[in-house]
Design an enzyme around this catalytic site. Structure first.
Site, mmCIF file in Angstrom:
data_model
loop_
_atom_site.group_PDB
_atom_site.id
_atom_site.type_symbol
_atom_site.label_atom_id
_atom_site.label_comp_id
_atom_site.label_asym_id
_atom_site.label_seq_id
_atom_site.Cartn_x
_atom_site.Cartn_y
_atom_site.Cartn_z
ATOM 1 N N ASP A 38 13.868 45.879 36.111
ATOM 2 C CA ASP A 38 13.005 46.992 35.690
ATOM 3 C C ASP A 38 13.033 47.317 34.188
ATOM 4 O O ASP A 38 14.105 47.367 33.585
ATOM 5 C CB ASP A 38 13.450 48.290 36.377
ATOM 6 C CG ASP A 38 13.696 48.133 37.852
ATOM 7 O OD1 ASP A 38 13.323 47.111 38.420
ATOM 8 O OD2 ASP A 38 14.278 49.069 38.429
ATOM 9 N N GLN A 97 16.864 46.618 32.930
ATOM 10 C CA GLN A 97 17.942 46.287 33.857
ATOM 11 C C GLN A 97 18.354 44.850 33.578
ATOM 12 O O GLN A 97 17.517 43.934 33.589
ATOM 13 C CB GLN A 97 17.445 46.418 35.305
ATOM 14 C CG GLN A 97 17.242 47.848 35.750
ATOM 15 C CD GLN A 97 18.569 48.526 36.014
ATOM 16 O OE1 GLN A 97 19.202 48.286 37.018
ATOM 17 N NE2 GLN A 97 18.992 49.379 35.097
ATOM 18 N N TRP A 138 20.513 38.872 39.897
ATOM 19 C CA TRP A 138 20.753 40.311 39.821
ATOM 20 C C TRP A 138 22.250 40.617 39.988
ATOM 21 O O TRP A 138 22.923 40.018 40.815
ATOM 22 C CB TRP A 138 19.931 40.995 40.924
ATOM 23 C CG TRP A 138 19.987 42.495 40.877
ATOM 24 C CD1 TRP A 138 19.142 43.322 40.204
ATOM 25 C CD2 TRP A 138 20.941 43.334 41.541
ATOM 26 N NE1 TRP A 138 19.518 44.626 40.399
ATOM 27 C CE2 TRP A 138 20.607 44.666 41.212
ATOM 28 C CE3 TRP A 138 22.041 43.102 42.364
ATOM 29 C CZ2 TRP A 138 21.322 45.763 41.691
ATOM 30 C CZ3 TRP A 138 22.765 44.190 42.834
ATOM 31 C CH2 TRP A 138 22.395 45.503 42.503
ATOM 32 N N SER A 141 18.315 52.077 37.113
ATOM 33 C CA SER A 141 17.142 52.427 36.297
ATOM 34 C C SER A 141 17.041 53.899 35.922
ATOM 35 O O SER A 141 17.622 54.766 36.583
ATOM 36 C CB SER A 141 15.879 52.011 37.033
ATOM 37 O OG SER A 141 15.765 50.621 36.964
ATOM 38 N N ARG A 167 17.866 57.476 43.279
ATOM 39 C CA ARG A 167 17.945 56.767 41.987
ATOM 40 C C ARG A 167 16.634 56.799 41.210
ATOM 41 O O ARG A 167 15.630 57.280 41.690
ATOM 42 C CB ARG A 167 18.361 55.310 42.215
ATOM 43 C CG ARG A 167 17.448 54.497 43.098
ATOM 44 C CD ARG A 167 18.095 53.131 43.370
ATOM 45 N NE ARG A 167 17.268 52.254 44.175
ATOM 46 C CZ ARG A 167 17.265 52.233 45.500
ATOM 47 N NH1 ARG A 167 18.022 53.071 46.174
ATOM 48 N NH2 ARG A 167 16.498 51.378 46.161
ATOM 49 N N ASP A 168 16.698 56.257 39.996
ATOM 50 C CA ASP A 168 15.553 55.993 39.127
ATOM 51 C C ASP A 168 14.882 57.267 38.590
ATOM 52 O O ASP A 168 13.673 57.463 38.746
ATOM 53 C CB ASP A 168 14.504 55.101 39.832
ATOM 54 C CG ASP A 168 15.122 53.869 40.471
ATOM 55 O OD1 ASP A 168 16.230 53.485 40.044
ATOM 56 O OD2 ASP A 168 14.506 53.298 41.390
HETATM 57 C C1 FRU Z 1 14.035 48.505 41.407
HETATM 58 C C2 FRU Z 1 15.522 48.798 41.526
HETATM 59 C C3 FRU Z 1 15.802 50.258 41.269
HETATM 60 C C4 FRU Z 1 17.223 50.248 40.803
HETATM 61 C C5 FRU Z 1 17.297 48.965 40.034
HETATM 62 C C6 FRU Z 1 18.598 48.243 40.135
HETATM 63 O O1 FRU Z 1 13.784 47.191 41.099
HETATM 64 O O2 FRU Z 1 15.998 48.396 42.795
HETATM 65 O O3 FRU Z 1 15.576 51.088 42.368
HETATM 66 O O4 FRU Z 1 17.544 51.344 40.022
HETATM 67 O O5 FRU Z 1 16.278 48.132 40.518
HETATM 68 O O6 FRU Z 1 18.612 47.124 39.312
#
Ligand code: FRU
Length: 451
Positions: free
Chosen positions: A26, A42, A50, A83, A154-155
């Protein structure tokens, strides 16, 4: 270790942002300050997949030429760094200011229990700030500023709501549920209400936008991680959607889009993660979409957002191929021998055209069916809006991505592809019917790394 990346590996995007090395997802913390667009992302600094979520950092004067800087948020005992967003705290509501720059604040999720150091912790919302205009960052010692509401909330996306002098946060909770909070200082938050968005999760965005061409009519837009959006009203306490959830992009690779805070001239600039692209053998993994400017426009179906590439792409224009009229009927028109295959193409399809029009670009096939009013690409089909007049088409092509914008950006497709071995060429053909193309304009682009 010497970094030998020259940004010219075979599958390396030439005008889309990628991490120098390793994984990204992200876009995070997008803000503009003193002539510079900051992009955080990210990032897994240690691998091609990831993991180890850390905030990478890059800057650009024009959204086209990027320079990657050292990472800014490293995992800590509260979690890995998921994020979030950024704001310029012009009024120093946080009282973080030291010296002449307003504090710039990152609001992010510390994802507890995603690392040995954060074992047993939950997901919380935290702050980090810069007092030097966005270059060095420190975490707020009072973190977290918002305790866990739901286990994987989150986010956070935060904006300043001037009329109520409050910061407003929209946050993903779980399932298809999101929430709004408000704060006078980014440090203490009160809940406002929740919001349901069918089939949608993660990475919300929220902003006010003026109707194109109007100085006194604006609406609020709320966007989910999949790019779907509501248009509605907001009074500082309650966001009231006034539409159904509208598809923002029909491509297979548009995710977690976020818009810039504090962009100049009131521009609303959006970047998405092109989730799912493949880059076999490359030292990096994943790319960002090309930045787009959003506009709110009136259509026969009601208000809609349009997305079009930012005008700064013109800084890469090298060579123009222009044809004022191209009639097509069971034939095709080809531009062979394009230098490096990087393209910004536009044209208009005259309203009296009928049949099926196919673009074939580096082996990728995009089909416009003028009878059914649809565009198809990579197995996805998008409906065109019932508009009169010529049908405007715009296509950006990089080494591993193709972004299509039709009807002045009202229909967009964000997609990645793996190039085949064909020599780059651009072909347009009428598969049936009779199609009249006007103002065929193909710009060959230079690489942002060299041009
Ligand atoms: C979206 C996500 C977010 C999270 C992040 C982790 O792609 O899953 O919800 O904060 O990526 O990398």
């Amino acid at each position: 270790m010497v970094d030998t990346t020259d940004y010219n590996e075979t599958l390396r995007p030439q005008f889309h942002f990628t991490a120098r090395k390793n994984w990204l997802n992200d876009p995070n913390g997008l803000f503009y300050y003193q002539g510079i667009y900051h992009l955080f992302f990210q990032h897994n600094p240690f691998g091609l997949e990831w993991g180890n979520m850390t905030w990478g950092h890059a800057i650009s004067p024009d959204l086209v030429h990027w320079q990657q800087l050292p990472n800014v948020l490293e995992p800590d005992e509260l979690g890995t760094m998921f994020s979030g967003s950024a704001v310029v705290d012009w009024e120093n509501t946080t009282e973080f200011q030291q010296g002449g720059h307003p504090p710039i604040v990152l609001i992010y999720t510390a994802a507890g229990n995603t690392s040995p150091a954060s074992e047993g912790k939950s997901f919380t919302q935290c702050l980090a700030y810069s007092t030097d205009g966005g270059y060095t960052w420190q975490k707020y010692p009072g973190n977290p500023v918002l305790a866990c509401v739901r286990p994987e909330n989150r986010d956070p996306k935060v904006i300043w709501h001037a009329p109520s002098r409050r910061w407003i946060m929209t946050l993903y909770l779980d399932g298809n549920e999101f929430a709004f909070f408000s704060s006078p200082d980014l440090k203490t938050w009160s809940p406002l209400h929740t919001l349901f968005a069918p089939d949608s999760i993660e990475c919300p965005d929220f902003f006010e936008i003026s109707l194109e061409g109007s100085s006194n009519f604006s609406k609020w837009v709320w966007i989910a991680g999949n790019g779907r959006y509501y248009i509605g009203s907001f009074d500082g306490k309650h966001f009231q959607p006034e539409t159904n959830l509208i598809v923002g992009d029909y491509g297979p690779n548009c995710y977690a889009c976020q818009t810039y805070s504090d962009a100049p001239e009131g521009r609303r600039i959006q970047i998405a993660w092109m989730r799912g692209g493949k880059y076999p053998g490359m030292p990096f993994n994943q790319q960002m979409s090309f930045p787009c400017e959003l506009r709110l426009v009136q259509t026969p179906l009601g208000l809609r957002l349009s997305r079009l590439p930012v005008r700064e792409i013109e800084t890469l224009y090298i060579q123009r191929h222009y044809y004022s009229e191209i009639p097509l009927q069971n034939n095709s028109f080809t531009l062979p021998n394009l230098n490096n295959g990087l393209i910004d193409f536009s044209c208009q399809i005259e309203p009296e055209s009928h049949g099926r029009l196919k673009f074939k670009i580096h082996g990728q096939e995009v089909v416009f069916d003028l009878h059914s009013g649809t565009i198809s690409y990579q197995g996805q089909t998008a409906p065109l809006l019932p508009l009169s007049g010529p049908l405007k088409v715009r296509i950006l092509v990089d080494r591993t991505s193709l972004e299509l914008f039709a009807q002045d950006g009202l229909v967009s497709f964000t997609s990645c592809y793996l190039p085949d071995s064909e020599f780059p060429e651009f072909m347009v053909s009428a598969q049936s019917g009779h199609i009249q193309i006007r103002d065929f304009t193909l710009w060959e682009l230079g690489s942002a790394w060299t041009h």
